[in-house]
Write a protein that holds these residues in place. Structure first.
Motif, PDB file in Angstrom:
ATOM      1  N   LEU A 591       0.821  -1.213   0.000  1.00  0.00           N
ATOM      2  CA  LEU A 591       0.000   0.000   0.000  1.00  0.00           C
ATOM      3  C   LEU A 591       0.861   1.273   0.000  1.00  0.00           C
ATOM      4  O   LEU A 591       0.637   2.197  -0.769  1.00  0.00           O
ATOM      5  N   PHE A 592       1.884   1.329   0.860  1.00  0.00           N
ATOM      6  CA  PHE A 592       2.753   2.493   0.944  1.00  0.00           C
ATOM      7  C   PHE A 592       3.800   2.442  -0.169  1.00  0.00           C
ATOM      8  O   PHE A 592       4.373   1.382  -0.450  1.00  0.00           O
ATOM      9  N   VAL A 593       4.058   3.615  -0.774  1.00  0.00           N
ATOM     10  CA  VAL A 593       5.022   3.721  -1.875  1.00  0.00           C
ATOM     11  C   VAL A 593       6.112   4.713  -1.492  1.00  0.00           C
ATOM     12  O   VAL A 593       6.055   5.361  -0.441  1.00  0.00           O
ATOM     13  N   SER A 594       7.082   4.851  -2.365  1.00  0.00           N
ATOM     14  CA  SER A 594       8.236   5.713  -2.082  1.00  0.00           C
ATOM     15  C   SER A 594       7.820   7.174  -1.887  1.00  0.00           C
ATOM     16  O   SER A 594       6.925   7.681  -2.566  1.00  0.00           O
ATOM     17  N   ARG A 595       8.521   7.836  -0.979  1.00  0.00           N
ATOM     18  CA  ARG A 595       8.415   9.285  -0.793  1.00  0.00           C
ATOM     19  C   ARG A 595       9.832   9.829  -0.737  1.00  0.00           C
ATOM     20  O   ARG A 595      10.618   9.432   0.107  1.00  0.00           O
ATOM     21  N   GLY A 596      10.156  10.729  -1.668  1.00  0.00           N
ATOM     22  CA  GLY A 596      11.545  11.152  -1.782  1.00  0.00           C
ATOM     23  C   GLY A 596      12.400   9.980  -2.195  1.00  0.00           C
ATOM     24  O   GLY A 596      12.034   9.196  -3.092  1.00  0.00           O
ATOM     25  N   ASP A 597      13.529   9.809  -1.525  1.00  0.00           N
ATOM     26  CA  ASP A 597      14.415   8.683  -1.824  1.00  0.00           C
ATOM     27  C   ASP A 597      14.116   7.449  -0.974  1.00  0.00           C
ATOM     28  O   ASP A 597      14.836   6.441  -1.057  1.00  0.00           O
ATOM     29  N   GLY A 598      13.094   7.527  -0.133  1.00  0.00           N
ATOM     30  CA  GLY A 598      12.730   6.363   0.668  1.00  0.00           C
ATOM     31  C   GLY A 598      12.234   5.216  -0.204  1.00  0.00           C
ATOM     32  O   GLY A 598      11.466   5.427  -1.145  1.00  0.00           O
ATOM     33  N   GLN A 626       4.701   6.518   1.676  1.00  0.00           N
ATOM     34  CA  GLN A 626       3.428   7.207   1.816  1.00  0.00           C
ATOM     35  C   GLN A 626       2.290   6.414   1.187  1.00  0.00           C
ATOM     36  O   GLN A 626       2.503   5.592   0.294  1.00  0.00           O
ATOM     37  N   ALA A 627       1.071   6.710   1.662  1.00  0.00           N
ATOM     38  CA  ALA A 627      -0.147   6.131   1.108  1.00  0.00           C
ATOM     39  C   ALA A 627      -1.118   7.273   0.822  1.00  0.00           C
ATOM     40  O   ALA A 627      -1.424   8.080   1.716  1.00  0.00           O
ATOM     41  N   ASP A 628      -1.589   7.356  -0.422  1.00  0.00           N
ATOM     42  CA  ASP A 628      -2.524   8.399  -0.833  1.00  0.00           C
ATOM     43  C   ASP A 628      -3.951   7.903  -0.570  1.00  0.00           C
ATOM     44  O   ASP A 628      -4.434   6.965  -1.210  1.00  0.00           O
ATOM     45  N   LEU A 629      -4.620   8.563   0.380  1.00  0.00           N
ATOM     46  CA  LEU A 629      -5.989   8.180   0.748  1.00  0.00           C
ATOM     47  C   LEU A 629      -7.016   9.196   0.246  1.00  0.00           C
ATOM     48  O   LEU A 629      -8.139   9.260   0.769  1.00  0.00           O
ATOM     49  N   SER A 630      -6.627   9.989  -0.785  1.00  0.00           N
ATOM     50  CA  SER A 630      -7.496  11.063  -1.265  1.00  0.00           C
ATOM     51  C   SER A 630      -8.816  10.544  -1.823  1.00  0.00           C
ATOM     52  O   SER A 630      -9.805  11.286  -1.873  1.00  0.00           O
ATOM     53  N   GLN A 631      -8.854   9.308  -2.272  1.00  0.00           N
ATOM     54  CA  GLN A 631     -10.078   8.776  -2.885  1.00  0.00           C
ATOM     55  C   GLN A 631     -11.183   8.515  -1.867  1.00  0.00           C
ATOM     56  O   GLN A 631     -12.357   8.346  -2.230  1.00  0.00           O
ATOM     57  N   TYR A 632     -10.825   8.491  -0.589  1.00  0.00           N
ATOM     58  CA  TYR A 632     -11.803   8.102   0.427  1.00  0.00           C
ATOM     59  C   TYR A 632     -12.537   9.314   1.010  1.00  0.00           C
ATOM     60  O   TYR A 632     -11.998  10.424   1.081  1.00  0.00           O
ATOM     61  N   ASP A 633     -13.718   9.073   1.463  1.00  0.00           N
ATOM     62  CA  ASP A 633     -14.557  10.102   2.074  1.00  0.00           C
ATOM     63  C   ASP A 633     -14.138  10.283   3.532  1.00  0.00           C
ATOM     64  O   ASP A 633     -14.791   9.776   4.455  1.00  0.00           O
ATOM     65  N   LEU A 634     -13.039  11.035   3.724  1.00  0.00           N
ATOM     66  CA  LEU A 634     -12.486  11.207   5.069  1.00  0.00           C
ATOM     67  C   LEU A 634     -12.642  12.620   5.604  1.00  0.00           C
ATOM     68  O   LEU A 634     -12.305  12.876   6.771  1.00  0.00           O
ATOM     69  N   ALA A 635     -13.110  13.582   4.786  1.00  0.00           N
ATOM     70  CA  ALA A 635     -13.218  14.974   5.226  1.00  0.00           C
ATOM     71  C   ALA A 635     -14.097  15.074   6.465  1.00  0.00           C
ATOM     72  O   ALA A 635     -15.231  14.577   6.502  1.00  0.00           O
ATOM     73  N   GLY A 636     -13.551  15.698   7.514  1.00  0.00           N
ATOM     74  CA  GLY A 636     -14.287  15.887   8.756  1.00  0.00           C
ATOM     75  C   GLY A 636     -14.369  14.664   9.635  1.00  0.00           C
ATOM     76  O   GLY A 636     -14.972  14.713  10.719  1.00  0.00           O
ATOM     77  N   ARG A 637     -13.781  13.543   9.219  1.00  0.00           N
ATOM     78  CA  ARG A 637     -13.853  12.291   9.988  1.00  0.00           C
ATOM     79  C   ARG A 637     -12.613  12.155  10.880  1.00  0.00           C
ATOM     80  O   ARG A 637     -11.529  12.665  10.567  1.00  0.00           O
ATOM     81  N   THR A 638     -12.781  11.441  11.981  1.00  0.00           N
ATOM     82  CA  THR A 638     -11.658  11.180  12.890  1.00  0.00           C
ATOM     83  C   THR A 638     -11.171   9.756  12.683  1.00  0.00           C
ATOM     84  O   THR A 638     -11.970   8.802  12.691  1.00  0.00           O
ATOM     85  N   ILE A 700      -2.756  12.546   2.215  1.00  0.00           N
ATOM     86  CA  ILE A 700      -1.696  11.541   2.145  1.00  0.00           C
ATOM     87  C   ILE A 700      -1.143  11.324   3.543  1.00  0.00           C
ATOM     88  O   ILE A 700      -0.882  12.288   4.277  1.00  0.00           O
ATOM     89  N   LEU A 701      -0.948  10.078   3.933  1.00  0.00           N
ATOM     90  CA  LEU A 701      -0.270   9.738   5.175  1.00  0.00           C
ATOM     91  C   LEU A 701       1.106   9.175   4.850  1.00  0.00           C
ATOM     92  O   LEU A 701       1.240   8.349   3.939  1.00  0.00           O
ATOM     93  N   TYR A 702       2.123   9.634   5.585  1.00  0.00           N
ATOM     94  CA  TYR A 702       3.471   9.121   5.313  1.00  0.00           C
ATOM     95  C   TYR A 702       4.275   8.975   6.602  1.00  0.00           C
ATOM     96  O   TYR A 702       4.029   9.647   7.601  1.00  0.00           O
ATOM     97  N   PHE A 703       5.240   8.039   6.547  1.00  0.00           N
ATOM     98  CA  PHE A 703       6.163   7.799   7.649  1.00  0.00           C
ATOM     99  C   PHE A 703       7.461   8.548   7.377  1.00  0.00           C
ATOM    100  O   PHE A 703       8.002   8.523   6.263  1.00  0.00           O
ATOM    101  N   GLU A 704       7.987   9.195   8.410  1.00  0.00           N
ATOM    102  CA  GLU A 704       9.252   9.931   8.309  1.00  0.00           C
ATOM    103  C   GLU A 704       9.970   9.855   9.650  1.00  0.00           C
ATOM    104  O   GLU A 704       9.418   9.340  10.634  1.00  0.00           O
ATOM    105  N   SER A 705      11.185  10.406   9.698  1.00  0.00           N
ATOM    106  CA  SER A 705      11.951  10.421  10.945  1.00  0.00           C
ATOM    107  C   SER A 705      12.872  11.629  10.954  1.00  0.00           C
ATOM    108  O   SER A 705      13.411  12.020   9.910  1.00  0.00           O
ATOM    109  N   PRO A 706      13.075  12.257  12.133  1.00  0.00           N
ATOM    110  CA  PRO A 706      14.017  13.381  12.220  1.00  0.00           C
ATOM    111  C   PRO A 706      15.440  13.004  11.834  1.00  0.00           C
ATOM    112  O   PRO A 706      16.226  13.876  11.449  1.00  0.00           O
ATOM    113  N   GLU A 707      15.778  11.714  11.948  1.00  0.00           N
ATOM    114  CA  GLU A 707      17.106  11.253  11.532  1.00  0.00           C
ATOM    115  C   GLU A 707      17.061  11.005  10.026  1.00  0.00           C
ATOM    116  O   GLU A 707      16.454  10.019   9.567  1.00  0.00           O
TER     117      GLU A 707
END
Length: 722
Positions: A591-598, A626-638, A700-707
Motif C-alpha cells: 500500500l505504501f510507496v516511495s516518498r523522496g528517496d525512501g 506514503q499512502a494516498d488516501l485522497s479517494q476516500y470520504d475522510l473529510a471531517g472524519r476522525t 496523504i499519510l506518510y512515515f518519516e523520521s528526524p534522523e
C-alpha cells in the motif's frame, strides 16, 4: 531675521573653533550646527532678507518642501548629481547656517530634489506649474550664474532638461535671490529640480530653499516629445535612392544587377574597417521593447568566402556607452554569390537609441538588396513598390500574438534588486542578479541538481497586486541564455493545483533546442484552465540537472476578456466510503510507496508475523513511504492510527506519521502520530487519533523520521474510523 550686534567672547571663541575645524584640505568639510553665531555676508537684496522669499506667483501654492539649513539633517533631503558633497556651514542668508556644495567635479555637479516632502511622500507635479526659490551665494571673486533646472524622462525613456529659471551676474560675496515658475509637462516623468552654478568646480552656498506647486494648473504635454510609431521599412533600390547613411568610411551608391534579376541594388565601397558600411537609424521611431525583424539579400567582393552581417547598435537611457548585438548574417559564400539573411531581435526596453547596420568581417566591398526592417516577420511581407519612408510595404498578417489586449502583470529586467523577491527558488536552484544580460542586467539561475530545479513566479506583481488569471489566456515573453556547451530543451511551465489539491503541470512554452552561447527570444500563450487553483510559471531545463541559465526582459501578461474552459480530466471523482485498513504484509501488499528517496520493501522479521515493511534509502527527514488516501470520504472524519516500529539505528529513533493535506490551494503538513524516540532492537507501538479537515481535497499519510538517513521497519498498521 538675521542676528546683528556684538559677539560675546564665548561666541567668538566658538566661531574660531568652527572655522579651524573647517580647515583641513577637504574644502571646508562637514560642520554641524552649534551655538556658534553667523558669519553673514551682506545680502544683495536687504528688503528680502527674511527666512523665506515672498513673491506673488507663490501665493496660493501648496508647499512641497522648505529648508533653511539650520539642521544638518536637512542635507539628507538632497541627492547628489555627479561628484559633489553637501554640508552646512555658518555662512547664512538668514539664521546661522546655509547649505554648502563643494568638491564638484565639473559644472554639472550639483544637488537636486525629487519633489518629496520632509516625510518622504513624493508629490505628483507632472502637468503642474511649480514655483522655486532660494538665496544663493558664491566666493569665486567674479560674477556667476545660478540655475534651477528641471530634469525628467521623455516618453521614450531618454533624459531631458526642458525648462529652467536662471539668475546671472551674481556677485562674489553677495547673497542673491533666484525665483520663478517652471512648467512640468504632463508627459514628462520622474521629474527633479536641481540647483546649479555655472562655475566649473567652485563651491557655492544656498539658503532658504522653497519648492511649491499650483494644484489648479494644467500644463499640457510637450509635443516635441512625440515620436513616430514604427512600421515596415522596405528597400529594393529600384527608385535609384540610397536610403542608407554611410557608416565610417562606407560609401553607398545604387548600381545595376540586383538580386533575382532586379534592376538595382545598393553597392557599399570605400570601407577601411570591418565595422564600416551603411546604417539605418531607428531612434526616431517608438521601437524600444519591440521585436524587430530584418531580412536582406547580399553578396560581397572579397577574395575568399565570407558573410555579410547585420548588427544592432543601441544605447541605454542615462548611459553614454553603446552596446552591440548581432541580429543575423548570410551564409559564408563565395565572392559575387547572392545569399540571404534573416533574423529577429528585441530592441531593449530601456534603449534610448537604436541603429541597424551592415558590415563584413573584412574591408571588402559588398552589395545589398531587398532590405526589409519590420515589426512583423519579413517572410510574410511583400517586397517592392515602397521605397524609403515609413510605409507598410504591402504588409499582410504575420500571425504574431496581438499583445495590445493583454494586461501586463510582470515586466522584469533585472535592473532592480527588488525584482528577485517575487521569484521562488525551486529545488536547490539559487537566483541572483548578473550584469551580463541580454539588455543590461539579468537573472542568473544556478546551483541546480535536478531537471525541475529553477525558479517560479506567481501572478502577484511588485506592488503586491494579485491578478486572477484562472480561466484566462496568459502571454509570456522572455530572453534566455545558457552556455553548457550543448543544446538543451528549455521550458516555461504552468504549474497548478487540480480541484483535488494535487499539483500538475499541464501547459508550457518550450524551446526544444536552446543553443549554447546564444541569447534566444521565447514567447507564447498558455491557457489557465477554469477549474485549477494557485497557478504559477516555472522556468526549468527538463533535460539537464545542472546547467545554469540566464533570463532577461521577462514579460508576463493576461487577457482579461479571454475564456478558457475547465479541463475535463481534472474533475474530482466521487469519494468512496472508507473501510478499515489492516496491513500485516503477509500477503506482500505494501500500500505504501516511495516518498523522496525512501524505498519500501517487504522483508522477513515482522512484529508478530513473518513479514514487515522495510524503509531504506532515505536522504532527508521527510523521505520515507506514503499512502494516498485522497479517494476516500475522510473529510471531517476522525481516524485512529496504530503501527509498530523496529530499528537498529545507533541512537534512539523516532518514527512519525504525518499528513500531507491540501484544500485545493494550500498544502499543509500536520503530525498525526508522534512519540518518544525509542531504543534499537525492539518493536515499539505508536498510536493516536486525528481529525481530517472538513475542506480537505488531497490527503496523504506518510512515515518519516528526524534522523534523515535512518532506516526502519514498520508492521501491523491499522487505520480505522473512530
Amino acid at each position: 531675521m538675521r542676528r546683528k550686534g556684538r559677539l560675546s567672547t564665548f561666541s567668538l571663541l566658538t566661531l574660531v573653533a568652527l572655522l579651524m575645524t573647517g580647515c583641513g584640505g577637504n574644502d571646508g568639510g562637514y560642520v554641524l550646527p552649534t551655538l556658534a553665531p553667523q558669519n553673514t555676508p551682506t545680502p544683495a537684496l536687504e528688503e528680502n532678507n527674511g527666512p523665506t522669499p515672498t513673491v506673488a506667483p507663490d501665493a496660493g501654492n501648496i508647499k512641497i518642501i522648505e529648508l533653511d539649513g539650520e539642521n544638518f539633517n536637512q542635507t539628507s533631503y538632497f541627492k547628489q548629481r555627479g561628484l559633489v558633497n553637501i554640508a552646512v556651514k555658518p555662512v547664512a542668508h538668514s539664521g546661522e547656517f546655509s547649505f554648502y556644495v563643494s568638491n564638484r567635479e565639473d559644472s554639472s555637479s550639483c544637488v537636486y530634489l525629487d519633489f518629496s516632502d520632509t516625510e518622504g511622500n513624493k508629490k505628483n507635479v507632472c502637468g503642474k506649474m511649480i514655483h522655486v526659490a532660494a538665496w544663493v551665494y558664491q566666493e569665486t571673486g567674479a560674477s556667476s550664474t545660478f540655475v534651477f533646472r528641471l530634469q525628467g524622462k521623455k516618453p521614450d525613456g531618454s533624459a531631458d532638461s526642458p525648462e529652467s529659471v536662471t539668475i546671472s551676474g551674481v556677485q562674489s560675496g553677495q547673497w542673491a535671490l533666484i525665483e520663478g515658475d517652471i512648467p512640468v509637462y504632463s508627459n514628462l516623468s520622474s521629474p527633479t529640480i536641481s540647483l546649479e552654478m555655472s562655475s566649473s568646480k567652485d563651491p557655492y552656498y544656498f539658503d532658504d530653499i522653497r519648492v511649491t506647486y499650483n494644484p489648479g494648473s494644467a500644463i499640457p504635454a510637450n509635443t516635441a516629445y512625440n515620436i513616430s510609431n514604427f512600421a515596415t521599412l522596405s528597400y529594393d533600390f529600384e527608385d535609384g535612392e540610397v536610403h542608407f547613411a554611410p557608416r565610417g568610411t562606407g560609401n553607398p551608391s545604387v548600381v545595376g544587377s540586383g538580386f533575382n534579376g532586379s534592376s538595382n541594388c545598393l553597392f557599399v565601397s570605400g570601407r577601411s574597417a570591418s565595422w564600416n558600411g551603411v546604417q539605418l537609424d531607428l531612434s526616431e521611431y517608438n521601437v524600444a521593447g519591440t521585436d524587430i525583424w530584418v531580412s536582406y539579400a547580399a553578396k560581397h567582393a572579397a577574395k575568399q568566402k565570407t558573410k555579410v552581417i547585420c548588427t544592432l547598435q543601441w544605447r541605454a537611457v542615462g548611459t553614454t556607452a553603446d552596446k552591440y548585438s548581432n541580429i543575423t548574417a548570410t551564409e559564408v559564400v563565395l565572392p559575387n554569390e547572392w545569399a540571404e539573411g534573416k533574423g529577429m531581435i528585441r530592441i531593449p526596453a530601456n534603449a534610448e537609441s537604436a541603429i541597424i547596420y551592415f558590415e563584413t568581417e573584412g574591408t571588402d566591398d559588398f552589395y545589398l538588396d531587398n532590405v526589409i526592417v519590420s515589426d512583423k516577420d519579413p517572410s510574410k511581407i511583400q517586397t517592392g513598390g515602397n521605397q524609403g519612408g515609413n510605409q507598410s510595404g504591402g504588409q499582410v498578417d504575420a500571425g504574431s500574438i496581438d499583445v495590445s489586449k493583454f494586461v501586463t502583470i510582470h515586466s522584469l529586467s533585472g535592473e532592480n534588486d527588488k525584482e528577485t523577491q517575487i521569484f521562488s527558488s525551486r529545488g536547490s536552484a539559487t537566483l541572483e542578479i548578473q550584469k551580463r544580460g541580454y539588455s543590461g542586467s539579468c537573472f542568473k539561475i544556478s546551483g541546480r541538481t535536478a531537471a525541475w530545479n529553477g525558479i517560479g513566479i506567481d501572478f502577484k506583481n511588485l506592488n503586491n497586486e494579485s491578478f486572477d488569471v484562472i480561466g484566462k489566456q496568459v502571454y509570456i515573453s522572455y530572453w534566455v541564455y545558457q552556455d553548457s556547451g550543448e543544446p538543451v530543451e528549455f521550458s516555461s511551465t504552468l504549474q497548478v493545483n487540480k480541484p483535488d489539491g494535487s499539483a500538475t503541470w499541464p501547459e508550457r512554452v518550450t524551446v526544444e533546442t536552446l543553443q549554447s552561447g546564444k541569447w534566444t527570444h521565447v514567447e507564447g500563450l498558455i491557457p489557465v484552465y477554469a477549474n485549477v487553483k494557485v497557478p504559477q510559471i516555472n522556468f526549468e531545463i527538463p533535460g539537464s540537472d545542472t546547467a545554469d541559465f540566464l533570463l532577461d526582459e521577462i514579460v508576463i501578461a493576461y487577457d482579461p476578456n479571454s475564456s478558457v474552459e475547465p479541463n475535463p480530466e481534472f474533475v474530482i471523482a466521487e469519494k468512496v466510503p472508507f473501510s478499515t485498513i489492516n496491513l500485516t504484509f503477509e500477503d506482500n501488499e505494501a500500500l505504501f510507496v516511495s516518498r523522496g528517496d525512501g524505498k519500501p520493501s517487504i522483508v522477513y522479521g515482522g512484529h508478530e508475523s513473518d513479514m514487515c515493511l522495510a524503509v531504506t534509502g532515505r536522504k532527508a527527514n521527510w523521505h520515507g513511504v506514503q499512502a494516498d488516501l485522497s479517494q476516500y470520504d475522510l473529510a471531517g472524519r476522525t481516524i485512529d492510527v496504530t503501527y509498530w516500529v523496529y530499528h537498529e539505528y545507533t541512537t534512539p529513533l523516532q518514527v512519525n506519521m504525518t499528513a500531507e493535506q491540501n484544500d485545493g490551494e494550500t498544502t499543509t503538513y500536520i503530525p498525526v502520530v508522534a512519540g518518544d524516540a525509542q531504543e534499537d532492537g525492539k518493536w515499539v507501538k505508536y498510536n493516536n487519533t486525528y481529525t481530517v479537515p472538513n475542506d480537505v481535497k488531497k490527503f496523504i499519510l506518510y512515515f518519516e523520521s528526524p534522523e534523515a538517513e535512518a532506516s526502519f521497519f514498520i508492521d501491523d498498521i491499522t487505520i480505522k474510523l473512530q
